[in-house]
Design a protein around this motif. Structure first.
Motif: not given
Length: 701
Positions: A259-266
């Motif tokens: 997961l991309v840090p700070g991204g919507p999924a996280e």
């Protein structure tokens, strides 16, 4: 050469491993542009790749076998006689590549296309004849056929697909769908796959072939088509509007790799690494089954404008049966620099009735505002500058030590890893970079002084990669602090993106080495104190990838150590283990990871008998539920009736930092217990270290 220590994006964009490859009514053939690109790729691999590649018969055999694995990895479409006319490629693949002779590779693909089209039409005809929903036989379906021999007769594959059709129907029946729903869903699935097969283009075939070629060398080298190259550029600029998850193909499924840090999924907290996505839908309308769909097509379905909602049907990583899925919603958004900025908190650790203040700095990625930096702006944002500011704030709070949290940090700008290490040491080397010619370039901190010279602990996990590994390794080598958590990812290679006459090639050009001389490649950084983890290193990490470059060593750099934490390490480990025995979350992680491994080893086939399948599933989930409820009782949390409920009630055991659900408040230890347990135990270890250091100093006096 521009060096970026990033967790490879190629898993999401460059490699398309699928079982059901696209087919067309017309025979696909290579274009002149693709023939030329193949020659350029061959030359780039021979003269530009870090590894010394010998394009001999052995390489040809590996490349041909990998091409077969990509086309039909489960041995479920092609017959042995379909492959025989192309066996000469086992000896000639290298020559064909350097000559741009792609005709036979395309012809093999076309034969596969015919087989796939016929098979899907066969499945649809079976549905037309009426689907039997009697699941009372003692048959079982083999889950993984990658080592199965090629079938010699089509009747053998008919039997396999009869069982697969029955399993597809049973899987839907176990979700309480009626006969009409089951038939409609299966028809939609097979017709969708058939439609996609007929839309294939020669670029799709060329991409699969080049994935086989590059994949024999290392997992981070790969061809990017013009379309994929555009997507790669968008993603690297962080302007991509989507959910902030990196995906990779896993057989016929699409799996979340990170997961991309700070991204919507996280931020939503509804996805975890190794989760499988089986269907995608927009905010309204029907879900589209993506089992067997090409990776880039799945990515296109998930992408969308900022503020819109995408629905994903997800099978959790810990689930042992594909029937256990749940639909989650994520609001698409862009990932800004602010979302990935370092931030800190102060936590209190009680000892003998007295509170001790420990600072925690979370570093999601190694970032720098390149545009502002190149423009000469004085106040540009970067990881090092932000961490330095957080250190100053924590000093004012009177903390006794600092935990630097690098969990899930997949890397970023190499210059930031160097300068961040410089905050904690007074000049010195930080990392060695070796190129294909054996030349070693030494990077380091040249500025005198430190921003923080106090007690330090670095917290890592399996998703800490590249620049994170450089930082953690340097802290270990300098004796500057204690590294705790799980073994890191193990990505110790450097890639550059080179233009071709048609598309681009991402090429591994160098390797990272710690100042001790050890590579970070493949093995990663081993923590001084290991915490249990739910992330399976056999499924996530460099060592889990095919043809990953090997671990090795070079001459160590000259540097001075700042401490000798190894002297007190046995005491630290003993104290940690005593606490871990009493920690419900740590006990849960250890038992759950062991159980998950055992279930995967046992899960080599599935029963096609409904009652037996249900019993097996219930027994497996009963074990998982028992472990979960043991943890909950110890924490004073309400028990669950079903194991899957843990994913939807906001108390799921997750290792993704800063996961918050709507309505939660930051800092509530019960909402993300495993995450907090790791942070709190890292603080406990650090406090032990502080006290032991003080005792040593007093003893010397």
């Amino acid at each position: 050469m521009s060096l970026f220590a990033t967790l490879s994006r190629s898993v999401a964009l460059a490699v398309m491993l699928v079982i059901t490859s696209p087919a067309a009514l017309a025979q696909l053939a290579p274009t002149d542009e693709q023939r030329q690109a193949a020659v350029e790729i061959a030359e780039a691999l021979r003269y530009g790749h870090y590894a010394d590649i010998d394009f001999d018969e052995q390489w040809s055999q590996e490349a041909f076998q990998r091409y077969l694995d990509i086309l039909d990895g489960q041995r479920s479409y092609l017959l042995n006689r379909d492959i025989e006319p192309y066996r000469h490629l086992e000896d000639d693949m290298a020559d064909a590549l350097f000559d741009g002779d792609l005709d036979d590779a395309f012809a093999l693909y076309n034969r596969l296309s015919e087989r796939q089209t016929n098979r899907l039409e066969w499945l649809l005809a079976e549905l037309d004849d009426g689907l039997s929903l009697e699941f009372d036989s003692n048959e079982r379906l083999e889950v993984n056929r990658e080592d199965a021999p090629w079938a010699s007769r089509e009747s053998e594959l008919d039997e396999l697909w009869r069982k697969r059709l029955k399993n597809d129907a049973l899987t839907l029946a176990l979700t309480d769908q009626d006969a009409e729903q089951i038939e409609d869903n299966l028809r939609q699935r097979y017709e969708g796959q058939l439609s996609r097969l007929r839309q294939a283009e020669s670029e799709d075939v060329f991409g699969l072939l080049m994935a086989a070629v590059s994949g024999t060398i290392d997992p981070h080298t790969g061809y990017l088509s013009p379309r994929q190259g555009e997507s790669f550029d968008i993603q690297m600029s962080l302007s991509l509007e989507g959910i902030g998850a990196l995906l990779q193909a896993d057989g016929e499924y699409v799996k979340v790799s990170s997961l991309v840090p700070g991204g919507p999924a996280e931020r939503a907290g509804v996805l975890e690494p190794a989760d499988r996505i089986i269907a995608v839908g927009q905010e309204e309308g029907e879900m589209v089954n993506v089992v067997g769909m090409r990776l880039d097509n799945v990515v296109d379905l998930i992408r969308g404008p900022k503020g819109s909602v995408v629905r994903l049907d997800v099978v959790p990583a810990q689930a042992v049966d594909m029937t256990r899925s749940q639909i989650v919603e994520i609001t698409r958004d862009t990932v800004s620099l602010e979302d990935q900025a370092a931030h800190s908190e102060v936590i209190e650790v009680m000892r003998d009735g007295e509170p001790h203040r420990i600072g925690v700095i979370n570093v999601p990625t190694f970032y720098v505002d390149f545009d502002a930096w190149q423009a000469g702006e004085e106040e540009y944002r970067s990881t090092t500058r932000d961490v330095a500011r957080e250190i100053d704030n924590l000093k004012k709070e009177g903390v006794e030590g600092i935990v630097l949290d690098l969990r899930n940090n997949g890397g970023g700008a190499l210059q930031e890893a160097n300068s961040l290490i410089g905050l904690f040491i007074d000049r010195g080397p930080t990392v060695q970079v070796r190129d294909a010619q054996g030349r070693i370039q030494l990077y380091g901190d040249s500025e005198a002084g430190t921003v923080y010279d106090g007690p330090l602990t670095v917290l890592v996990n399996r998703l800490s990669a590249s620049a994170s590994e450089i930082f953690a390794g340097a802290i270990q080598d300098y004796g500057r602090g204690i590294v705790v958590g799980a073994s890191t990812f193990g990505k110790g290679t450097v890639q550059t993106l080179n233009e071709l006459s048609h598309g681009q090639i991402k090429l591994t050009r160098a390797k990272f080495y710690r100042i001790s001389g050890d590579s970070t490649q493949n093995r990663g950084v081993e923590p001084d104190i290991t915490f249990p983890s739910l992330i399976d290193p056999e499924r996530i990490g460099e060592s889990s990838l095919d043809n990953a470059l090997a671990w090795d060593t070079v001459q160590n750099a000259q540097y001075r150590r700042y401490g000798e934490p190894e002297r007190v390490l046995p005491t630290l480990i003993t104290r940690h283990e005593e606490r871990a025995k009493e920690n419900p979350n740590f006990r849960y992680l250890e038992r759950q990871s062991t159980l998950a491994r055992q279930l995967r080893e046992q899960h080599t086939s599935v029963s096609l008998n409904r009652e037996q399948r249900q019993r097996e599933l219930e027994a497996q989930e009963a074990e998982q539920l028992s472990l979960e409820n043991q943890r909950r009782r110890a924490l004073g949390l309400p028990e669950l009736e079903e194991w899957m409920d843990a994913r939807s009630d906001g108390t799921t055991p997750t290792e993704d930092p800063e996961v918050e659900s709507e309505g939660e408040t930051e800092g509530n230890e019960e909402e993300v217990p495993v995450d907090r347990a790791h942070v709190l135990e890292a603080a406990e270890v650090l406090l032990d270290y502080v006290h032991l250091q003080n005792q040593q100093r007093m003893a010397k006096r």
